[in-house]
Design an enzyme around this catalytic site. Structure first.
Site, PDB file in Angstrom:
ATOM      1  N   ASP A  46       0.818  -1.206   0.000  1.00  0.00           N
ATOM      2  CA  ASP A  46       0.000   0.000   0.000  1.00  0.00           C
ATOM      3  C   ASP A  46       0.855   1.261   0.000  1.00  0.00           C
ATOM      4  OD1 ASP A  46      -2.527  -1.195  -0.035  1.00  0.00           O
ATOM      5  OD2 ASP A  46      -2.530  -1.481   2.126  1.00  0.00           O
ATOM      6  N   ASN A 116      -4.405   9.517   1.764  1.00  0.00           N
ATOM      7  CA  ASN A 116      -4.888   8.826   2.964  1.00  0.00           C
ATOM      8  C   ASN A 116      -5.307   9.808   4.049  1.00  0.00           C
ATOM      9  OD1 ASN A 116      -4.847   6.205   2.145  1.00  0.00           O
ATOM     10  ND2 ASN A 116      -3.159   5.568   3.448  1.00  0.00           N
ATOM     11  N   GLU A 117      -4.343  10.517   4.622  1.00  0.00           N
ATOM     12  CA  GLU A 117      -4.661  11.415   5.713  1.00  0.00           C
ATOM     13  C   GLU A 117      -3.580  12.453   5.920  1.00  0.00           C
ATOM     14  OE1 GLU A 117      -1.813   8.781   7.037  1.00  0.00           O
ATOM     15  OE2 GLU A 117      -3.846   7.966   6.855  1.00  0.00           O
ATOM     16  N   ASP A 146      -2.133  13.309  21.812  1.00  0.00           N
ATOM     17  CA  ASP A 146      -0.891  12.946  21.138  1.00  0.00           C
ATOM     18  C   ASP A 146      -0.862  13.515  19.723  1.00  0.00           C
ATOM     19  OD1 ASP A 146       0.141  11.616  23.275  1.00  0.00           O
ATOM     20  OD2 ASP A 146      -0.191   9.598  22.499  1.00  0.00           O
ATOM     21  N   THR A 157      -9.542   3.427   6.516  1.00  0.00           N
ATOM     22  CA  THR A 157      -9.244   2.109   7.095  1.00  0.00           C
ATOM     23  C   THR A 157      -7.775   1.974   7.467  1.00  0.00           C
ATOM     24  OG1 THR A 157      -8.872   1.143   4.899  1.00  0.00           O
ATOM     25  CG2 THR A 157     -11.106   1.002   5.787  1.00  0.00           C
ATOM     26  N   SER A 162      -6.911   2.802  13.016  1.00  0.00           N
ATOM     27  CA  SER A 162      -6.045   2.441  14.140  1.00  0.00           C
ATOM     28  C   SER A 162      -6.214   3.411  15.302  1.00  0.00           C
ATOM     29  CB  SER A 162      -4.581   2.416  13.697  1.00  0.00           C
ATOM     30  OG  SER A 162      -4.362   1.423  12.712  1.00  0.00           O
TER      31      SER A 162
END
Length: 257
Positions: A46, A116-117, A146, A157, A162
């Protein structure tokens, strides 16, 4: 050599399995440089697929990934047989990345794109303190954590899940704003925002509690402010086998124990 519907470029991660697969596939199906290809076939995991999307973004060439890594959530199963037929029936998914504009404490500005992010992370033993703004409105005066992240549906995902963030359906036109180990407010789990939202994080006490920002592969240290929005002017196309369509994978993941 097996005929293909259009010229293919084979690119591979820097692993023995991926490089060997690239060599065999190029010998069997032919291969051209990515700049001349109609489809780019990415062999790896990925992470390598995301690297491929970034590296060849300006070409506008669809990318078909095959798993030569570990998880392979964004990838099709690997097989050397029937590639031409698979490509001809593959389903297309258009992804729009997040655009991050990070302003450092010294005033310098760095842009980055994330399929993704975008994540903010504390740099020291002390928790980060963030102010959260959405569309110019202060939504949270102080988030002690954090870190925090904003995720696309395609990335929901990954790190987002997570961090106990929600899985987003691919066509939902929603972004997930998810805290990472929130200390105060202790029970805050994040927010779902429309894809048009403009999100801003202000780092409070930046000298004492430094924070870094990461957009996929672009990392900026010691940020003072991070602005995030979906950039609909940028697009990348992924190809999936119909039985392994990304939308179905994301839906299925919600029922995985």
């Amino acid at each position: 050599m097996t005929p293909v519907p259009q010229p293919l470029a084979f690119v591979a991660a820097d692993t023995a399995d991926a490089c060997a697969a690239r060599q065999r596939l190029a010998q069997r199906y032919g291969g051209v440089p990515p700049e001349e290809a109609g489809i780019i076939v990415a062999l790896g995991g990925d992470g390598f697929l995301l690297e491929t999307l970034h590296r060849y973004l300006t070409l506008g060439t669809p990318v078909y990934g095959m798993n030569r890594g570990s998880v392979g959530f964004l990838l099709n199963d690997f097989s050397e047989d029937g590639l031409s037929a698979r490509l001809m029936r593959a389903q297309r998914v258009v992804l729009h990345p997040l655009r991050m504009t990070a302003t450092r404490q010294d005033g310098s500005v760095t842009d980055g794109l994330a399929f993704n992010e975008v994540s903010l992370l504390r740099e020291t033993r002390q928790a980060a303190k963030l102010r959260v703004m959405v569309d110019g409105v202060e939504r949270m005066e102080e988030l002690v954590c954090d870190g925090a992240l904003v995720s696309t549906p395609a990335g929901s995902t990954a790190y987002n899940l997570s961090a106990h963030g929600p899985i987003l359906p691919l066509g939902a036109d929603i972004l997930a704003l998810t805290p990472i180990s929130a200390f105060r407010p202790r029970r805050w789990r994040g927010a779902l925002l429309p894809h048009t939202a403009k999100i801003r994080f202000d780092v409070l006490e930046p000298a004492k509690r430094p924070v870094s920002a990461v957009a996929d592969f672009t990392e900026v240290r010691d940020v003072a402010r991070v602005e995030i929005h979906e950039d609909r002017g940028v697009a990348s196309t992924l190809l999936f086998d119909p039985e392994l369509a990304l939308e179905e994978r994301i839906l299925k993941e919600q029922f995985t124990p």
